[in-house]
Design a protein around this motif. Structure first.
Motif, PDB file in Angstrom:
ATOM      1  N   PRO A 391       0.912  -1.279  -0.043  1.00  0.00           N
ATOM      2  CA  PRO A 391       0.014  -0.011   0.111  1.00  0.00           C
ATOM      3  C   PRO A 391       0.732   1.298  -0.056  1.00  0.00           C
ATOM      4  O   PRO A 391       1.978   1.301   0.544  1.00  0.00           O
ATOM      5  CB  PRO A 391      -0.783  -0.037   1.326  1.00  0.00           C
ATOM      6  CG  PRO A 391       0.078  -0.956   2.076  1.00  0.00           C
ATOM      7  CD  PRO A 391       0.682  -2.112   1.285  1.00  0.00           C
ATOM      8  N   HIS A 393      -1.041   4.373   0.441  1.00  0.00           N
ATOM      9  CA  HIS A 393      -2.012   5.334   0.787  1.00  0.00           C
ATOM     10  C   HIS A 393      -2.643   4.761   2.063  1.00  0.00           C
ATOM     11  O   HIS A 393      -2.995   3.574   2.057  1.00  0.00           O
ATOM     12  CB  HIS A 393      -3.063   5.702  -0.131  1.00  0.00           C
ATOM     13  CG  HIS A 393      -2.359   6.467  -1.209  1.00  0.00           C
ATOM     14  ND1 HIS A 393      -2.003   7.802  -1.261  1.00  0.00           N
ATOM     15  CD2 HIS A 393      -2.036   6.012  -2.630  1.00  0.00           C
ATOM     16  CE1 HIS A 393      -1.552   8.264  -2.522  1.00  0.00           C
ATOM     17  NE2 HIS A 393      -1.378   7.057  -3.126  1.00  0.00           N
ATOM     18  N   PHE A 394      -2.886   5.523   3.200  1.00  0.00           N
ATOM     19  CA  PHE A 394      -3.614   5.101   4.405  1.00  0.00           C
ATOM     20  C   PHE A 394      -4.271   5.834   4.800  1.00  0.00           C
ATOM     21  O   PHE A 394      -4.503   7.130   4.727  1.00  0.00           O
ATOM     22  CB  PHE A 394      -2.468   4.837   5.451  1.00  0.00           C
ATOM     23  CG  PHE A 394      -1.343   3.792   5.057  1.00  0.00           C
ATOM     24  CD1 PHE A 394      -1.272   2.619   5.734  1.00  0.00           C
ATOM     25  CD2 PHE A 394      -0.322   4.296   4.237  1.00  0.00           C
ATOM     26  CE1 PHE A 394      -0.287   1.688   5.288  1.00  0.00           C
ATOM     27  CE2 PHE A 394       0.726   3.290   3.803  1.00  0.00           C
ATOM     28  CZ  PHE A 394       0.592   2.122   4.557  1.00  0.00           C
ATOM     29  N   GLN A 396      -7.800   6.640   8.232  1.00  0.00           N
ATOM     30  CA  GLN A 396      -8.650   6.123   9.250  1.00  0.00           C
ATOM     31  C   GLN A 396     -10.272   6.174   8.594  1.00  0.00           C
ATOM     32  O   GLN A 396     -10.495   7.180   8.190  1.00  0.00           O
ATOM     33  CB  GLN A 396      -8.405   6.799  10.472  1.00  0.00           C
ATOM     34  CG  GLN A 396      -9.268   6.175  11.632  1.00  0.00           C
ATOM     35  CD  GLN A 396      -8.803   7.027  12.934  1.00  0.00           C
ATOM     36  OE1 GLN A 396      -8.010   6.736  13.697  1.00  0.00           O
ATOM     37  NE2 GLN A 396      -9.960   8.341  13.135  1.00  0.00           N
ATOM     38  N   VAL A 435      -7.843   1.403  10.258  1.00  0.00           N
ATOM     39  CA  VAL A 435      -6.898   2.109   8.919  1.00  0.00           C
ATOM     40  C   VAL A 435      -7.104   1.195   7.869  1.00  0.00           C
ATOM     41  O   VAL A 435      -6.960  -0.044   7.811  1.00  0.00           O
ATOM     42  CB  VAL A 435      -5.843   2.206   9.500  1.00  0.00           C
ATOM     43  CG1 VAL A 435      -4.695   2.864   8.483  1.00  0.00           C
ATOM     44  CG2 VAL A 435      -5.585   3.102  10.784  1.00  0.00           C
ATOM     45  N   ALA A 437      -5.552   0.611   3.931  1.00  0.00           N
ATOM     46  CA  ALA A 437      -4.328   0.807   3.300  1.00  0.00           C
ATOM     47  C   ALA A 437      -4.651   0.337   1.846  1.00  0.00           C
ATOM     48  O   ALA A 437      -5.291  -0.503   1.411  1.00  0.00           O
ATOM     49  CB  ALA A 437      -3.318  -0.111   3.908  1.00  0.00           C
ATOM     50  N   ASN A 463      -7.192  11.040   6.021  1.00  0.00           N
ATOM     51  CA  ASN A 463      -6.061  10.463   5.400  1.00  0.00           C
ATOM     52  C   ASN A 463      -5.148  10.608   6.601  1.00  0.00           C
ATOM     53  O   ASN A 463      -5.012  11.531   7.275  1.00  0.00           O
ATOM     54  CB  ASN A 463      -5.769  11.138   4.265  1.00  0.00           C
ATOM     55  CG  ASN A 463      -6.691  11.141   2.926  1.00  0.00           C
ATOM     56  OD1 ASN A 463      -7.120  10.007   2.829  1.00  0.00           O
ATOM     57  ND2 ASN A 463      -6.947  12.019   2.294  1.00  0.00           N
ATOM     58  N   TYR A 466       1.029   8.556   5.894  1.00  0.00           N
ATOM     59  CA  TYR A 466       2.153   7.331   5.533  1.00  0.00           C
ATOM     60  C   TYR A 466       2.015   7.089   4.105  1.00  0.00           C
ATOM     61  O   TYR A 466       0.991   7.206   3.541  1.00  0.00           O
ATOM     62  CB  TYR A 466       1.770   6.168   6.340  1.00  0.00           C
ATOM     63  CG  TYR A 466       1.360   6.373   7.924  1.00  0.00           C
ATOM     64  CD1 TYR A 466       2.646   7.009   8.458  1.00  0.00           C
ATOM     65  CD2 TYR A 466       0.377   6.127   8.583  1.00  0.00           C
ATOM     66  CE1 TYR A 466       2.455   7.270   9.867  1.00  0.00           C
ATOM     67  CE2 TYR A 466       0.078   6.400   9.869  1.00  0.00           C
ATOM     68  CZ  TYR A 466       1.310   6.963  10.679  1.00  0.00           C
ATOM     69  OH  TYR A 466       1.194   7.165  11.823  1.00  0.00           O
ATOM     70  N   ALA A 469       4.836   0.704   3.513  1.00  0.00           N
ATOM     71  CA  ALA A 469       4.818   0.111   4.794  1.00  0.00           C
ATOM     72  C   ALA A 469       6.002  -0.945   4.838  1.00  0.00           C
ATOM     73  O   ALA A 469       6.450  -1.225   3.661  1.00  0.00           O
ATOM     74  CB  ALA A 469       3.174  -0.667   4.834  1.00  0.00           C
ATOM     75  N   ARG A 491      -2.764  -6.590  10.540  1.00  0.00           N
ATOM     76  CA  ARG A 491      -3.474  -6.671   9.253  1.00  0.00           C
ATOM     77  C   ARG A 491      -4.493  -7.746   9.777  1.00  0.00           C
ATOM     78  O   ARG A 491      -4.168  -8.788  10.034  1.00  0.00           O
ATOM     79  CB  ARG A 491      -2.635  -6.995   8.229  1.00  0.00           C
ATOM     80  CG  ARG A 491      -3.571  -7.161   6.831  1.00  0.00           C
ATOM     81  CD  ARG A 491      -2.508  -7.008   5.683  1.00  0.00           C
ATOM     82  NE  ARG A 491      -1.688  -8.117   5.615  1.00  0.00           N
ATOM     83  CZ  ARG A 491      -0.642  -8.433   4.765  1.00  0.00           C
ATOM     84  NH1 ARG A 491      -0.358  -7.533   3.811  1.00  0.00           N
ATOM     85  NH2 ARG A 491       0.069  -9.350   4.913  1.00  0.00           N
ATOM     86  N   GLY A 500       3.815   1.466   9.244  1.00  0.00           N
ATOM     87  CA  GLY A 500       3.605   2.655   8.376  1.00  0.00           C
ATOM     88  C   GLY A 500       4.502   3.821   8.391  1.00  0.00           C
ATOM     89  O   GLY A 500       4.828   4.246   9.645  1.00  0.00           O
TER      90      GLY A 500
END
Length: 528
Positions: A391, A393-394, A396, A435, A437, A463, A466, A469, A491, A500
């Motif tokens: 990933p 892009h992360f 919440q 979160v 990802a 957003n 991070y 990963a 995960r 991250g």
């Protein structure tokens, strides 16, 4: 039975349509179905508002945005073959879905925009096909609009991706003034005439050499000279080199007007490879006439909002599949009953009684199956796992209505099972604020829209800073937990521990500060 299985497999053509966004994938998909006479009218795309007729774009967000978000399967008969056509997303944010689809096909049709040529996503997809040794047929689309010189396009293909283009058809008339094509296989010229609205098959007329010279003058003379140049440069189709992914047959057309589509469909039937034995994790080929086996390459829920079911898309690799047969789930060793098996045509589905190598079938309410899982009868076979991509892009996600917390968790679990996003749990945020990802940020929009639309759960997406990963282990977590600017996640799918980071510089700094901490790179891309 085994000889019948092999004969049926030879009738299958299983391929994906891939390209950069806006090159016309959904349009060509429907045009192919139209020429196979399985739909009466194509949902031609004229901007974002006119996609409701597009059978391969069944998701509401796809129809609203005018883009393909998820892959779709259309199975239909043409001539004496069974076609399994997989339409894929073009946008890079949804590339993980496309990469998984490419594990399940025997050939790919690559669309190029006549005006834009090779674009970034096109280049990446070509490399994925090369890495997997997938033969590629190239269709130069939108020749009814102004575009590049055809010889220039061929030079760009050969120089930038190191694959030799071997045109099977050649355009008469420059891009934007498209009269038809010279079919190099029989040296005839085919003139195209658009039907009103372009929703039905184009009218085709075979024109003699003398008549073509009279009608099209300099355009036809130029096309003939260019064909002679192609002959002299040995840019001629060779089936073995094509199957070895050394050359790519090229055709010219305009999908929205249905120009050149029949020629493409015939080339797929005549030249695209039939299924061959698939290699398992032990590097042993599973012969086509062995007992049934297959693997799941995609999971999709709520394709039909009225039923709220989950469909596992399975590529049949060997043997004859019969609805209701009891197979073994390789990962768990448990029996699995295939009572609810269906053939797919976009969002439409029909019960299927049998299938053969190359076919893609949908197993309904197969909630115990995961992406990459293998199914078999008799001798155990496990096919190579499908890659999961790192990933970049992360974000919440929070449920805005606490009374719908249970529904929220169910929706998040569904998105995780489909591989739309990776769901991560952070100690500092808790289970109530997972979160997400993803490879691309648009996946967060899709996740939020589906939680609201399919599960009636209002959510907020925030957003996080991070961009990459690293995998770690339990012994390293105490060392990393207090490091500034990083966050440790579990995960949800498999319990893997990930960290991250905002950038590669921060990774290096933490590694220098904690030299004994485990920080392993994840799979970065499809070619790794």
């Amino acid at each position: 039975m085994s000889s019948n299985t092999v004969a049926e497999a030879r009738r299958r053509r299983t391929f994906a349509v891939i390209s950069h966004p806006d090159a016309g994938k959904s349009t060509i998909t429907e045009a192919l179905a139209l020429h196979a006479q399985v739909i009466g009218e194509a949902g031609a795309v004229h901007g974002k508002g006119g996609r409701k007729g597009v059978v391969s774009d069944w998701m509401a967000m796809e129809q609203q945005r005018g883009i393909s978000i998820t892959s779709a399967v259309l199975q239909f008969a043409y001539r004496d073959c069974v076609v399994n056509l997989l339409d894929t997303p073009g946008h890079a944010d949804f590339s993980e879905d496309t990469y998984r689809v490419l594990t399940a096909v025997d050939c790919a049709v690559m669309l190029l925009d006549a005006a834009k040529g090779l674009e970034p996503q096109t280049l990446k997809l070509f490399e994925v096909c090369r890495h997997r040794r997938i033969p590629v047929i190239t269709f130069i689309n939108k020749w009814d609009r102004p575009g590049m010189d055809p010889l220039e396009l061929l030079d760009e293909i050969e120089s930038r991706i190191d694959i030799k283009p071997t045109p099977l058809t050649w355009p008469v008339g420059v891009a934007g003034e498209f009269h038809g094509v010279i079919d190099r296989r029989d040296a005839t010229m085919v003139h195209f005439e658009r039907t009103p609205g372009g929703t039905r098959q184009a009218i085709e007329e075979v024109v003699s050499d003398d008549e073509a010279a009279k009608r099209y003058g300099a355009d036809y003379s130029r096309a003939r000279e260019e064909v002679e140049l192609l002959d002299a440069s040995e840019a001629t189709h060779d089936q073995k080199l094509f199957l070895d992914a050394v050359t790519t047959p090229v055709l010219f057309g305009a999908a929205v007007a249905n120009f050149g589509v029949r020629q493409l469909l015939d080339v797929l039937i005549d030249h695209a490879p039939a299924p061959e034995p698939r290699v398992d994790t032990g590097d042993h080929p599973r012969e086509l006439d062995s007992a049934f086996s297959g693997f799941v390459f995609k999971i999709q829920a709520n394709m039909n909002p009225a039923h709220r079911d989950q469909v596992a898309f399975l590529r049949v690799c060997s043997g004859r599949f019969e609805r209701g047969m009891v197979v073994t789930h390789a990962e768990s060793g448990r029996p699995f009953t295939t009572k609810y098996a269906q053939s797919m045509f976009g969002a439409a589905r029909d019960t299927i009684d049998e299938a053969f190598p190359g076919d893609v079938i949908g197993l309904v309410n197969a909630t115990n199956l995961g992406i990459g899982d293998s199914l078999f009868v008799d001798n155990k076979v496990v096919y190579p796992p499908l890659p999961s991509y790192a990933p970049e892009h992360f974000a919440q996600v929070r449920c805005d209505d606490t009374s719908k917390a249970k529904r929220f968790r169910r929706g998040i679990a569904q998105l995780d099972a489909e591989g739309v996003v990776q769901v991560l749990i952070s100690e500092q945020r808790g289970d109530g604020a997972p979160v997400l990802a993803a490879v691309g940020p648009m996946q967060f929009e899709v996740a939020a829209a589906r939680l609201r639309g399919e599960f009636n759960v209002p959510v907020t997406i925030d957003n996080l800073p991070y961009s990459l990963a690293r995998r770690t282990d339990a012994d390293s977590v105490p060392m990393l937990r207090g490091a500034p600017g990083v966050e440790v996640f579990t995960r949800q799918r498999d319990g893997a521990l990930l960290v991250g980071f905002p950038n590669r510089w921060r990774v290096q700094t933490v590694q220098n500060d904690q030299p004994h901490a485990t920080l392993e790179p994840l799979l970065a891309d499809a070619g790794s």
